[in-house]
Scaffold this motif. Structure first.
Motif, PDB file in Angstrom:
ATOM      1  N   ARG A  21       0.807  -1.224   0.000  1.00 44.09           N
ATOM      2  CA  ARG A  21       0.000   0.000   0.000  1.00 44.09           C
ATOM      3  C   ARG A  21       0.838   1.272   0.000  1.00 44.09           C
ATOM      4  O   ARG A  21       0.313   2.371  -0.058  1.00 44.09           O
ATOM      5  N   PHE A  22       2.162   1.135   0.051  1.00 45.70           N
ATOM      6  CA  PHE A  22       3.048   2.298   0.115  1.00 45.70           C
ATOM      7  C   PHE A  22       3.876   2.433  -1.159  1.00 45.70           C
ATOM      8  O   PHE A  22       4.231   1.437  -1.784  1.00 45.70           O
ATOM      9  N   ASP A  23       4.208   3.696  -1.498  1.00 43.89           N
ATOM     10  CA  ASP A  23       5.118   3.940  -2.619  1.00 43.89           C
ATOM     11  C   ASP A  23       6.549   3.620  -2.208  1.00 43.89           C
ATOM     12  O   ASP A  23       7.303   3.024  -2.970  1.00 43.89           O
ATOM     13  N   THR A  24       6.916   4.053  -0.995  1.00 45.61           N
ATOM     14  CA  THR A  24       8.254   3.772  -0.473  1.00 45.61           C
ATOM     15  C   THR A  24       8.139   3.336   0.983  1.00 45.61           C
ATOM     16  O   THR A  24       7.183   3.693   1.681  1.00 45.61           O
ATOM     17  N   VAL A  25       9.129   2.564   1.415  1.00 46.51           N
ATOM     18  CA  VAL A  25       9.221   2.104   2.804  1.00 46.51           C
ATOM     19  C   VAL A  25      10.663   2.236   3.267  1.00 46.51           C
ATOM     20  O   VAL A  25      11.573   2.428   2.457  1.00 46.51           O
ATOM     21  N   PHE A  26      10.850   2.093   4.582  1.00 51.51           N
ATOM     22  CA  PHE A  26      12.166   2.263   5.193  1.00 51.51           C
ATOM     23  C   PHE A  26      12.598   1.002   5.935  1.00 51.51           C
ATOM     24  O   PHE A  26      12.301   0.840   7.115  1.00 51.51           O
ATOM     25  N   PRO A  27      13.300   0.073   5.289  1.00 53.45           N
ATOM     26  CA  PRO A  27      13.868  -1.055   6.030  1.00 53.45           C
ATOM     27  C   PRO A  27      15.178  -0.632   6.710  1.00 53.45           C
ATOM     28  O   PRO A  27      15.839   0.314   6.273  1.00 53.45           O
ATOM     29  N   ALA A  28      15.541  -1.356   7.757  1.00 54.80           N
ATOM     30  CA  ALA A  28      16.822  -1.147   8.423  1.00 54.80           C
ATOM     31  C   ALA A  28      17.948  -1.579   7.487  1.00 54.80           C
ATOM     32  O   ALA A  28      17.713  -2.202   6.445  1.00 54.80           O
ATOM     33  N   CYS A  29      19.166  -1.262   7.890  1.00 60.54           N
ATOM     34  CA  CYS A  29      20.337  -1.624   7.076  1.00 60.54           C
ATOM     35  C   CYS A  29      21.451  -2.248   7.907  1.00 60.54           C
ATOM     36  O   CYS A  29      22.624  -1.965   7.708  1.00 60.54           O
ATOM     37  N   GLY A  30      21.091  -3.096   8.872  1.00 63.08           N
ATOM     38  CA  GLY A  30      22.098  -3.861   9.579  1.00 63.08           C
ATOM     39  C   GLY A  30      22.539  -3.316  10.920  1.00 63.08           C
ATOM     40  O   GLY A  30      23.351  -3.939  11.595  1.00 63.08           O
ATOM     41  N   SER A  31      22.037  -2.145  11.312  1.00 62.49           N
ATOM     42  CA  SER A  31      22.369  -1.609  12.633  1.00 62.49           C
ATOM     43  C   SER A  31      21.116  -0.982  13.240  1.00 62.49           C
ATOM     44  O   SER A  31      20.126  -0.769  12.546  1.00 62.49           O
TER      45      SER A  31
END
Length: 157
Positions: free
Chosen positions: A117-127
């Motif tokens: 349902r989103f255009d963009t999302v924010f996953p973590a990057c290892g920290s």
């Protein structure tokens, strides 16, 4: 150390500079949303499970939780999260920084329908203080996911 692995992973695609290291913790959905100034549902949380002996991660929207009946119907087993002390060894990232990038060999990645349902999302990057903003097609590409799944239910307020 795993943020280093994620940055190196994204170097392959000329995207290492898109990995953001935040001044504040992003170890939980709420902290990440606050640090980024976005709604919690846009945080792509990555949950770690064992299906038999196989480690898997499921990336979900920040406002949902696993629906045990849906999970069991899909994977044929009860949802069993990996104990926090074992996550880094099995997945390749420690709790708070688990993401679908630069994982240990054999870790299977699934994306939950709640993200669509989103255009963009924010996953973590290892920290516990990192992230990257990706479109859903980019998340599909860079996570090297196996399939889309529907194993979540909306959080009850």
């Amino acid at each position: 150390m795993s943020i280093v692995a994620v940055k190196k992973y994204f170097e392959e695609f000329g995207m290492a500079d898109m990995v953001r290291e935040l001044d504040a913790s992003s170890a939980t959905v709420e902290l990440a949303a606050r640090a980024l100034g976005c709604k919690p549902e846009r945080i792509a949380k990555t949950l770690s499970f064992l299906v038999g002996e196989t480690p898997i991660v499921i990336v979900t929207a920040g406002d949902v939780k696993i629906d045990n009946a849906k999970y069991k119907a899909l994977f044929g087993a009860k949802a069993k999260m990996i104990p926090s002390g074992e996550v880094e060894g099995l997945i390749g990232h420690s709790v708070g920084g688990v993401c679908p990038f630069a994982l240990n060999d054999g870790v299977r990645v699934y994306l939950d329908e709640s993200l669509k349902r989103f255009d963009t999302v924010f996953p973590a990057c290892g920290s516990a203080n990192s992230c990257i903003e990706l479109t859903i097609p980019q998340l599909e590409q860079y996570s090297r996911f196996l399939s889309w799944v529907d194993v979540c239910k909306l959080r009850e307020e």
